[in-house]
Design a protein around this motif. Structure first.
Motif, PDB file in Angstrom:
ATOM      1  N   SER A 127      -5.501  -9.836  10.160  1.00 40.67           N
ATOM      2  CA  SER A 127      -6.223  -8.635   9.439  1.00 40.67           C
ATOM      3  C   SER A 127      -7.484  -8.537   9.418  1.00 40.67           C
ATOM      4  O   SER A 127      -8.063  -9.474   9.896  1.00 40.67           O
ATOM      5  CB  SER A 127      -5.588  -8.690   8.017  1.00 40.67           C
ATOM      6  N   PRO A 237      -3.729  -4.655  10.482  1.00 35.23           N
ATOM      7  CA  PRO A 237      -3.822  -4.117   9.387  1.00 35.23           C
ATOM      8  C   PRO A 237      -5.277  -4.126   9.066  1.00 35.23           C
ATOM      9  O   PRO A 237      -6.151  -5.134   8.889  1.00 35.23           O
ATOM     10  CB  PRO A 237      -3.097  -4.836   8.181  1.00 35.23           C
ATOM     11  N   LEU A 239      -8.840  -2.854   6.422  1.00 31.49           N
ATOM     12  CA  LEU A 239      -9.337  -2.397   5.178  1.00 31.49           C
ATOM     13  C   LEU A 239     -10.878  -1.908   5.539  1.00 31.49           C
ATOM     14  O   LEU A 239     -11.643  -2.693   6.168  1.00 31.49           O
ATOM     15  CB  LEU A 239      -9.522  -3.189   4.095  1.00 31.49           C
ATOM     16  N   ARG A 265      -6.746   1.346   5.511  1.00 31.52           N
ATOM     17  CA  ARG A 265      -7.148   1.746   4.059  1.00 31.52           C
ATOM     18  C   ARG A 265      -8.651   1.914   3.942  1.00 31.52           C
ATOM     19  O   ARG A 265      -9.279   1.256   4.561  1.00 31.52           O
ATOM     20  CB  ARG A 265      -6.567   0.591   3.287  1.00 31.52           C
ATOM     21  N   SER A 289      -8.668  -7.945  -2.580  1.00 33.82           N
ATOM     22  CA  SER A 289      -7.409  -8.703  -2.884  1.00 33.82           C
ATOM     23  C   SER A 289      -6.275  -7.794  -2.685  1.00 33.82           C
ATOM     24  O   SER A 289      -5.112  -8.122  -2.477  1.00 33.82           O
ATOM     25  CB  SER A 289      -7.445  -9.344  -4.459  1.00 33.82           C
ATOM     26  N   ALA A 290      -6.198  -6.585  -3.217  1.00 31.35           N
ATOM     27  CA  ALA A 290      -5.192  -5.581  -3.118  1.00 31.35           C
ATOM     28  C   ALA A 290      -4.756  -5.442  -2.002  1.00 31.35           C
ATOM     29  O   ALA A 290      -3.644  -5.120  -1.311  1.00 31.35           O
ATOM     30  CB  ALA A 290      -5.612  -4.437  -3.927  1.00 31.35           C
ATOM     31  N   PHE A 291      -5.848  -5.395  -0.964  1.00 31.86           N
ATOM     32  CA  PHE A 291      -5.441  -5.212   0.592  1.00 31.86           C
ATOM     33  C   PHE A 291      -4.652  -6.428   1.072  1.00 31.86           C
ATOM     34  O   PHE A 291      -3.633  -6.200   1.790  1.00 31.86           O
ATOM     35  CB  PHE A 291      -6.835  -4.800   1.132  1.00 31.86           C
ATOM     36  N   ALA A 293      -2.946  -8.410  -0.571  1.00 33.20           N
ATOM     37  CA  ALA A 293      -1.550  -8.183  -1.189  1.00 33.20           C
ATOM     38  C   ALA A 293      -0.559  -7.404  -0.329  1.00 33.20           C
ATOM     39  O   ALA A 293       0.685  -7.874  -0.016  1.00 33.20           O
ATOM     40  CB  ALA A 293      -1.672  -7.914  -2.643  1.00 33.20           C
ATOM     41  N   THR A 294      -1.152  -6.580   0.078  1.00 31.94           N
ATOM     42  CA  THR A 294      -0.149  -5.404   0.944  1.00 31.94           C
ATOM     43  C   THR A 294       0.037  -5.958   2.335  1.00 31.94           C
ATOM     44  O   THR A 294       1.206  -5.567   2.814  1.00 31.94           O
ATOM     45  CB  THR A 294      -0.940  -4.235   1.105  1.00 31.94           C
ATOM     46  N   VAL A 295      -0.667  -6.942   2.908  1.00 32.47           N
ATOM     47  CA  VAL A 295      -0.450  -7.525   4.047  1.00 32.47           C
ATOM     48  C   VAL A 295       0.040  -8.887   4.129  1.00 32.47           C
ATOM     49  O   VAL A 295       0.275  -9.461   5.204  1.00 32.47           O
ATOM     50  CB  VAL A 295      -1.649  -7.329   5.171  1.00 32.47           C
ATOM     51  N   GLY A 296       0.504  -9.314   2.774  1.00 29.76           N
ATOM     52  CA  GLY A 296       1.121 -10.651   2.531  1.00 29.76           C
ATOM     53  C   GLY A 296       0.120 -11.920   2.641  1.00 29.76           C
ATOM     54  O   GLY A 296       0.624 -12.765   2.709  1.00 29.76           O
ATOM     55  N   VAL A 300      -1.879 -10.743  -5.969  1.00 26.07           N
ATOM     56  CA  VAL A 300      -2.952 -10.091  -6.953  1.00 26.07           C
ATOM     57  C   VAL A 300      -2.724 -10.737  -8.119  1.00 26.07           C
ATOM     58  O   VAL A 300      -1.905 -11.234  -8.796  1.00 26.07           O
ATOM     59  CB  VAL A 300      -2.488  -8.679  -6.966  1.00 26.07           C
TER      60      VAL A 300
END
Length: 300
Positions: A127, A237, A239, A265, A289-291, A293-296, A300
């Protein structure tokens, strides 16, 4: 998803082949969790300012100390400091970590390196966080930065007369040839890299004092940076993170990356300049952190 394989904490030095020379590359490891390799800005800014203690509670942060800075090696010819060099040494660190893939975070000029690395080594990037950076430099990029700095100076010169010299500091018209002088110039103009430095000087002075500039990398040669046509090939992925009041790598440039990188994002930190991890650490950490979490990567 990156691996949770343990990476030894502390400071490490590896030897990297570069042409006919072997150059030392230093990096620093702190934290626990999935591995994130971090490349600072510049070219020529020391890694210390980019320390991210909040993320270290969630990630193993591997801070690259770029060649030409700190205790890393120097080139015999300063004209050799270019994007290819930094990408080569970043890859050497990733290879040395001996992990299948890692998260890569690049700030400002380090974001140029991170974009190039993700394009050249897509299989090694789990990522990508592109933090206050741009997909392009050149005449328009720099003229926009100068215009923004001039506006900043006009806005603050009544209360802070020293800002009158900020444009010259940015454009290199006062650039010294030694590390101490380069550091002095960077620290002098540092308030412009914040949304509201003067309103929180007691809080931000430590971050300002952590900035250190090394003169030689500024003499590097190479074409203007431009990966706009290549960005759709990024598969990791991604950000794109930017302060809404970043005068040099602002929202205009962040949106270019976001619109070009498939599925990326965009997070815009309000009332934040070029150093969001210092100025708005809560917002910065929450966005990353939110990003993740979305990519595992982390919870969060």
């Amino acid at each position: 998803m990156t691996s949770n394989i343990t990476v030894s904490l502390g400071t490490h030095t590896i030897s990297v082949q570069h042409g006919t020379s072997v150059i030392e590359q230093r990096y620093h490891v702190a934290g626990t969790g999935p591995v994130c390799v971090v490349h600072p800005g510049g070219p020529g800014i020391g890694w210390d300012y980019l320390r991210m203690p909040d993320l270290e509670r969630r990630m193993t942060m591997v801070y690259v100390e770029p060649v030409g800075t700190g205790a890393s090696g120097r080139l015999a010819d300063p004209r050799g400091y270019d994007l290819g060099l930094y990408t080569h040494f970043l890859h050497a660190v990733v290879e040395h970590l001996d992990l299948p893939e890692v998260m890569v975070l690049g700030h400002s000029h380090g974001g140029f390196v991170a974009q190039r690395y993700a394009l050249d080594h897509p299989d090694r990037v789990a990522s990508l966080v592109l933090y206050d950076t741009s997909p392009v430099t050149g005449e328009v990029f720099w003229s926009t930065a100068v215009d923004n700095m001039e506006r900043y100076a006009r806005r603050h010169e009544a209360d802070h007369p020293e800002v009158a010299g900020y444009v010259a500091g940015l454009t290199g018209r006062t650039a010294p040839s030694d590390d101490e002088g380069a550091t002095e110039v960077l620290r002098r103009i540092a308030p412009a890299y914040f949304h509201d430095y003067w309103g929180h000087e007691a809080d931000f002075a430590v971050g300002r004092d952590a900035l250190r500039m090394y003169a030689a990398p500024a003499w590097g040669e190479g074409p203007a940076f431009d990966v706009r046509e290549e960005l759709p090939a990024i598969t990791a992925p991604t950000l794109v993170l930017v302060g809404d009041d970043d005068f040099i790598c602002g929202v205009r440039w962040a949106r270019m990356i976001h619109e070009a990188v498939p599925g990326s994002r965009l997070a815009v930190l309000d009332e934040t300049g070029h150093l969001g991890h210092i100025e708005s650490p809560g917002k910065f950490t929450a966005a990353v952190s939110a990003f993740l979490a979305t990519v595992g990567e982390v919870a969060v």
